[in-house]
Design a protein around this motif. Structure first.
Motif: not given
Ligand SMILES: [Ca+2]
Ligand SMILES: [Ca+2]
Ligand SMILES: [Ca+2]
Length: 407
Positions: A356, A359-360, A362, A364, A367
């Motif tokens: 991640d 750093c949210d 998730c 996806d 990233d």
């Molecule tokens: Ca992310």
């Protein structure tokens, strides 16, 4: 596993990079398995020289490479001492340290106390040191260290310290350890704090957001002052309770379930004359009352200052859903005599999710794109997931292998 639509937006060079990853999958897999959580790591304590810290031990103190409390790589740095205070000096290698502090002067450090150890108190002070003209620069205040078995991440705030001229010959990060009895701590994964990992909880923009002093406490007042929460205590231990049973921050449970640390900015407005002040915290939900088992140091000496502190709440009972009947965050402040502090911007620091990059929480397309756009970079960047100072196939693989995690 990853989204093909996102891949179509990559240019030819990036697509070439993507293809190479499949070639290298088998080769890199073993390296990948020991890859770190997303972080920009300064010291992982893998080498026998321990970045200089071992050289200065003595007098009943032992500093050694260890396999206890490892949170990155294969080794940690162990410190055993008979109690009391001692400085451990870093190796002074400028390029191992200065470029990182130029990115962030807030650091995180994993600290582990082994089983069967317990001390009444433990903390450390931190200094930066360099050649004449820069000299010794010591951070105001101390950092609370764990007192009982377990791993806790501590935050080291060096924002108030200047950095030296980039051309200095040497530059040193020194740790002064202190404990009230014979103690043993293992350090690993000294890394940059990332504001991208913060989840805002209480900003005190308009009011106290549910904080109060409860009905049975005397000797403390709580007021809203200019966008902050001001606590004026006559001394001793006091709780700052958070709200009624409906909870004042609707997403607090969801945040604490995804984080490890409560972080906040504390200003010492009036220092306690006895020279010390500290804080614990608790999370209260239908899962129970969970209280931190060590303290964050907030005041020292006669100094008034502002800094960011953190308390690691791993080990505390957390709500078992994102929307429990209630979820409250309580702060317990303690001081040797009258102390007034302002608290602001209480946030939860997100627990690392492998791959991640932003750093949210998730892994996806976002990233993947960051890694591809920074492909080949040797900068200190979150896209360098394995912290080997190059953004390459290994980092890309980490994102791909973890694609979808946490989403
Ligand atoms: Ca992310
Ligand atoms: Ca390590
Ligand atoms: Ca890398």
């Amino acid at each position: 596993m990853y989204n093909m639509h996102a891949l179509k937006r990559f240019n030819a060079k990036e697509a070439q990079a993507m293809k190479r990853t499949y070639w290298w999958t088998g080769v890199l897999l073993s390296a990948f398995l020991v890859a770190s959580a997303p972080a920009q790591i300064i010291y992982s304590f893998e080498t026998t020289d321990l970045h200089g810290y071992a050289d200065d031990a003595g007098d009943g103190w032992q500093v050694f490479r260890a396999t206890t409390g490892v949170t990155h790589g294969e080794y940690s740095m162990g410190i055993q001492w008979p109690g009391g205070f001692r400085w451990l000096f870093g190796n002074g290698v400028r390029d191992e340290l200065l470029p990182y502090l130029q990115v962030s002067k807030k650091l995180l450090l994993d600290t582990t106390v082994p089983q069967n150890r317990s001390v009444p108190w433990a903390n450390m002070v931190v200094s930066l040191n360099g050649p004449a003209g820069y000299d010794w620069n010591q951070a105001p205040g101390q950092v609370g260290l764990p007192r009982q078995a377990g791993t806790r991440t501590v935050l080291i705030d060096l924002e108030s310290l200047p950095l030296p001229n980039p051309n200095v010959d040497w530059f040193q990060l020194n740790f002064g350890f202190n404990a009230g009895a014979s103690h043993e701590i293992y350090l690993d994964n000294l890394r940059l704090y990332r504001s991208a990992c913060e989840m805002r909880a209480f900003t005190f923009d308009n009011d106290l957001q549910g904080f109060n002093i409860g009905t049975n406490q005397v000797g403390i007042t709580l007021t809203w002052v200019d966008g902050k929460m001001r606590a004026a205590s006559t001394g001793g231990f006091k709780w700052l309770f958070n709200g009624g049973e409906d909870g004042s921050v609707p997403n607090l449970a969801a945040m604490v379930r995804r984080g490890d640390l409560v972080v906040m900015d504390v200003t010492i407005v009036q220092a306690p004359p006895a020279g010390w002040g500290n804080m614990i915290m608790s999370i209260n939900s239908p899962a129970g009352w969970g209280q931190s088992d060590y303290t964050a140091e907030i005041a020292q000496g006669n100094n008034t200052f502002t800094r960011t502190i953190a308390l690691d709440y791993r080990g505390v009972a957390l709500p078992d859903s994102d929307s429990p009947a209630y979820c409250l965050l309580n702060l317990g402040i303690n001081s040797g005599g009258p102390m007034t502090i302002d608290i602001d911007n209480i946030r939860i620091y997100r627990r690392a999710v492998e791959g991640d990059v932003n750093c949210d929480g998730c892994v996806d397309d976002a990233d993947l794109l960051i890694v591809l756009f920074e492909f080949g970079s040797t900068a200190i960047t979150p896209a360098d997931i394995n912290s080997d100072r190059v953004v390459d196939d290994a980092d890309l693989l980490t994102v791909l292998f973890n694609f979808g995690t946490g989403c």
